[in-house]
Design a protein around this motif. Structure first.
Motif, short mmCIF file in Angstrom:
data_model
loop_
_atom_site.label_atom_id
_atom_site.label_comp_id
_atom_site.label_asym_id
_atom_site.label_seq_id
_atom_site.Cartn_x
_atom_site.Cartn_y
_atom_site.Cartn_z
N ALA A 117 -16.85 45.01 -24.86
CA ALA A 117 -16.60 43.88 -23.96
C ALA A 117 -17.91 43.24 -23.52
O ALA A 117 -17.97 42.01 -23.32
CB ALA A 117 -15.82 44.35 -22.73
N TYR A 118 -18.97 44.03 -23.39
CA TYR A 118 -20.25 43.51 -22.92
C TYR A 118 -20.99 42.77 -24.03
O TYR A 118 -21.63 41.74 -23.79
CB TYR A 118 -21.07 44.65 -22.33
N ASN A 120 -19.43 41.24 -26.48
CA ASN A 120 -18.67 40.00 -26.62
C ASN A 120 -18.95 39.02 -25.49
O ASN A 120 -18.91 37.81 -25.69
CB ASN A 120 -17.18 40.32 -26.70
N ALA A 121 -19.24 39.55 -24.30
CA ALA A 121 -19.56 38.66 -23.18
C ALA A 121 -20.82 37.85 -23.47
O ALA A 121 -20.87 36.64 -23.20
CB ALA A 121 -19.72 39.47 -21.90
N ARG A 124 -19.93 35.22 -26.23
CA ARG A 124 -19.13 34.09 -25.75
C ARG A 124 -19.93 33.20 -24.81
O ARG A 124 -19.75 31.98 -24.79
CB ARG A 124 -17.85 34.61 -25.10
N PRO A 512 -17.42 33.41 -19.01
CA PRO A 512 -17.54 34.19 -20.25
C PRO A 512 -18.23 35.54 -20.06
O PRO A 512 -18.02 36.46 -20.85
CB PRO A 512 -18.36 33.28 -21.18
N ALA A 513 -19.07 35.64 -19.03
CA ALA A 513 -19.82 36.87 -18.76
C ALA A 513 -19.17 37.71 -17.67
O ALA A 513 -19.83 38.56 -17.07
CB ALA A 513 -21.26 36.54 -18.38
N ALA A 515 -17.24 40.22 -17.74
CA ALA A 515 -17.35 41.67 -17.95
C ALA A 515 -18.68 42.20 -17.43
O ALA A 515 -18.74 43.27 -16.80
CB ALA A 515 -17.20 41.99 -19.43
N THR A 535 -14.46 46.99 -16.80
CA THR A 535 -13.66 45.96 -17.48
C THR A 535 -12.19 46.33 -17.53
O THR A 535 -11.35 45.47 -17.81
CB THR A 535 -14.17 45.75 -18.91
#
Length: 775
Positions: A117-118, A120-121, A124, A512-513, A515, A535
């Protein structure tokens, strides 16, 4: 072991992720046993999990960030320098080429999704969703079919093997590869119970096939012909569940008409399966009260793979084998492991984006294409595409062409050796971890596991790595901005909820950040070092909102607990249950609520699949004259696993990853068992040890996955152990819809190696495995 302390954790070697207890002695994992308190696996332990100390402690661990020098070597640098320099390169590339120039490869493996998740944060926040990973190399054809049938690509089928009276195993070997909880226990129970049956479809006489009541030794690459012929026979005999189809599906008449046109005898012959055996298979299915179909990569990485997945689902649905005890099911998610991206394409390659993922077979093209959106910077996290993606030569060429390659991993992988920067991560037992492989029904489980070892000095957990990078890029606000959120989290979650929603409203660019914001504010308040599970807090709220009654059952809570309180109770249970916990419990008749079509009916007609079925040609199932063998590249064996096991000493058998071949095929080469042979494909050539195996079908070969890693020998030289199988594969040998590779169907020929090839292979083998090297 008198001073050993036992800690609860989980296995990281396959996606069942069985609960474990590990004994820590002198800062090392000394012993492993199954965790009887784990609600899913209940103490089960396979032979591979017992070898986990070899993953946790080996001499290829990274302990400092590395920067590539101009001469191609690496130099150690500090974390502050590494983060600052990477951030500078990222800003420059982003300014010149925009967010589409960036991609993430990986974001977690079989046991570590907490960091995904981090990663991807950050991706994104840069304006990109370009993600490649192992799921897109294996499962996206299945996801594509599920999306069309059930309304969303996140609708995913599971298997209730525990209560079936017929287990239909297709393209997998659960005795070795598991794939469902306590696999060997359940296979043994089926074998011992005369009222329960087992059918196995596999070219090889596998360990699971040895237990079967019926083994259909299908011709490699002919699974679609076999499945279509079987479905045609069931339709011809009217052995389908009309009531189920009327109640739960739409379009079944058109599908049945298509199956009536199947030339059953001709396609059974194409599959090299006797009509009598096909007839017996149909009779066993018709007699079953509860059939469950278990599939894996044998059909999902085989020829016609997306069509295979469609026909597999038709076998489940036309027989009414969904939504009852002992059949296939759908399942809930705490947090979906993949997305729903129907109808989207990726500009640089033209590939369809399936489940939010891009196909690794197109990864080199995405970098090398003459296209304005081609990739120029890639973060590789817990993955090793230089070894695992089709066409190793082309992948390495593409990786070298990048303006920026950053690898986050625990070891100096083959991909890391091509990177501009390598960032050392803590191992999966040195940090809080969890996985999103939560595929059970009616009760589904989740396991947040705290660290059982201190982090190796010099390493960081992925959430911390991406937090530092996000701060350097200005993606994550500074501590002064986040301080009010942190203070609210310290007072109560209810107060944090209000403060967090207000923060996102006031700072929409930070969404988007989110997480990373959660990790740095809510995370420090969580117990037992589980900050990376922050998350899961919004995931728990969403799960409780979507499945309130199922969550109440799982937590044994009364119906009057409101949803907001229910979500907090669920989150608290997740982060305080080191043995794992149930998070949802459904009744079987509630499975239909998990379908995402407006009327909760399954859409059986997929025009592309019916057209593909009409185009099937039996001539395609025949081997090529110049490459007469079919290689299954990536076989699962007793002592192989994914690329995270790098120390060859962990293997108790098959130390070199031998080529399995039928004894008569080996004899025809005038070669002895244990000799070196050369495997030649249209793309490349490798030399491997041959092992005669009568369980193999003639004309079929098998090499294992999880080999081909360079590991330091006693003198420090890095020696590659076993076959790098993707030197043989080609990026174009892939499914036309999903782009998944046909790894289980690689056309090759066998030759005797040259004297130099054989001598080189023998010297390398002796050095790796400790035997004297001849002068």
């Amino acid at each position: 072991m008198s001073n050993a302390q036992w800690h609860k954790t989980a296995c990281n070697l396959c996606y069942v992720n069985c609960g474990l207890e590990v004994a820590i002695e002198d800062g090392r994992i000394a012993k492993v046993r199954g965790d009887k308190a784990n609600p899913k696996s209940q103490g089960y332990l396979c032979n591979k999990a017992a070898r986990i100390p070899y993953y946790a402690h080996h001499k290829d661990r990274l302990t400092t960030p590395l920067r590539r020098r101009a001469d191609g070597g690496f130099e150690a640098i500090g974390w502050e320098t590494a983060i600052a320099e990477i951030a500078g390169r990222v800003r420059e590339i982003h300014a010149n080429h925009g967010g589409q120039a960036f991609a993430l490869y990986g974001g977690g493996g079989q046991g570590n999704h907490a960091g995904g998740a981090y990663a991807n944060a950050v991706l994104r926040a840069l304006g990109s969703r370009n993600t490649f990973n192992a799921l897109a190399q294996e499962k996206t054809g299945d996801f594509w079919v599920n999306g069309r049938l059930f309304g969303s690509q996140t609708c995913h089928t599971a298997e209730d093997v525990h209560h079936c009276d017929l287990l239909f195993v297709l393209g997998c070997n659960p005795w070795i590869a598991h794939g469902f909880p306590n696999a060997r226990d359940h296979l043994n129970r089926i074998r011992k119970d005369s009222s329960r049956k087992l059918i196995v479809v596999d070219p090889r006489r596998t360990e699971t096939a040895e237990l079967a009541d019926l083994h259909l030794a299908v011709r490699p690459g002919a699974d679609a012909f076999l499945l279509a012929a079987l479905l045609g026979l069931l339709v011809q005999r009217d052995r389908i569940d009309h009531d189920f189809l009327e109640q739960h599906t739409a379009g079944h008449e058109q599908v049945i008409d298509a199956l009536r046109r199947v030339p059953i005898a001709a396609w059974a012959a194409a599959a090299d399966v006797a009509l009598a055996d096909l007839s017996r298979c149909a009779d066993m299915i018709a007699a079953a009260k509860a059939m469950v179909v278990r599939v894996e990569l044998g059909i999902q990485q085989g020829v016609n793979s997306t069509l295979n997945s469609y026909l597999e689902k038709l076998l489940i649905l036309l027989t009414g084998s969904l939504g009852r005890p002992g059949t296939n099911q759908l399942h809930t998610w705490l947090a979906p492991l993949w997305g729903n991206s129907q109808g989207k394409t990726y500009g640089a390659t033209g590939d369809e984006v399936i489940a939010g993922l891009l196909p690794p077979n197109s990864f080199p093209q995405a970098i090398l294409a003459d296209h304005p959106e081609r990739l120029r910077a890639v973060f590789v996290d817990s993955s090793n595409p230089a070894n695992t993606v089709s066409d190793t030569q082309e992948v390495e060429r593409a990786l070298r062409a990048l303006d920026l390659l950053v690898v986050v991993d625990v070891a100096m992988t083959e991909t890391a050796r091509l990177a501009h920067y390598v960032l050392p991560a803590s191992s999966q037992y040195e940090k809080c971890e969890f996985t999103l492989f939560n595929f059970e029904f009616p009760t589904n489980y989740f396991h947040v596991r705290p660290a059982v070892l201190p982090p190796l000095p010099g390493t960081l957990a992925e959430p911390e790595i991406y937090s530092r990078l996000a701060r350097a890029l200005g993606i994550l606000p500074g501590d002064n901005v986040l301080a009010p959120l942190s203070a609210a989290a310290g007072r109560s979650r209810m107060e944090f909820d209000r403060a967090f929603q207000a923060f996102l409203k006031d700072n929409p660019a930070t969404a988007p950040a989110a997480a990373l914001v959660l990790y740095n504010t809510l995370g420090p308040t969580l117990p037992n070092g589980t900050a990376s599970a922050a998350t899961l807090w919004p995931a728990a709220h969403l799960c409780a909102k979507r499945n309130p009654q199922a969550v109440r059952r799982a937590l044994d809570l009364p119906a009057d607990v409101p949803n907001a309180a229910l979500a907090e109770r669920l989150f608290e249970r997740l982060v305080t249950s080191p043995q794992g916990t149930a998070f949802s419990r459904h009744e079987h008749d509630e499975v239909w609520s998990l379908i995402d079509t407006p009327d909760r009916k399954i859409r059986l007609v997929i025009p592309e699949m019916l057209d593909w079925l009409d185009r099937l040609d039996p001539a395609e199932a025949q081997p090529a004259d110049d490459f007469p063998f079919v290689l299954a590249a990536g076989q699962r064996r007793m002592f192989n696993a994914n690329q995270i096991f790098r120390d060859p000493a962990w293997r108790k058998s098959d130390p070199e990853g031998a080529l399995l071949i039928h004894p008569l095929d080996l004899a025809a080469l005038e070669t002895e068992d244990g000799s070196w042979v050369a495997v030649q494909s249209p793309r490349g050539r490798i030399v491997v040890r041959a092992e005669a195996d009568p369980s193999m079908r003639r004309g079929q070969l098998a090499l294992p996955h999880g080999f081909g890693q360079a590991y330091p020998a006693a003198d420090g030289e890095r020696l590659t152990n076993g076959p790098r199988i993707n030197l043989l594969t080609q990026g174009g040998n892939r499914d036309p819809i999903a782009g998944t590779p046909y790894h289980k169907h690689v056309a090759v020929r066998l030759e005797k190696p040259t004297p130099d090839e054989a001598a080189t292979a023998e010297r390398l083998s002796r050095r790796i495995h400790g035997a004297p090297v001849a002068a």
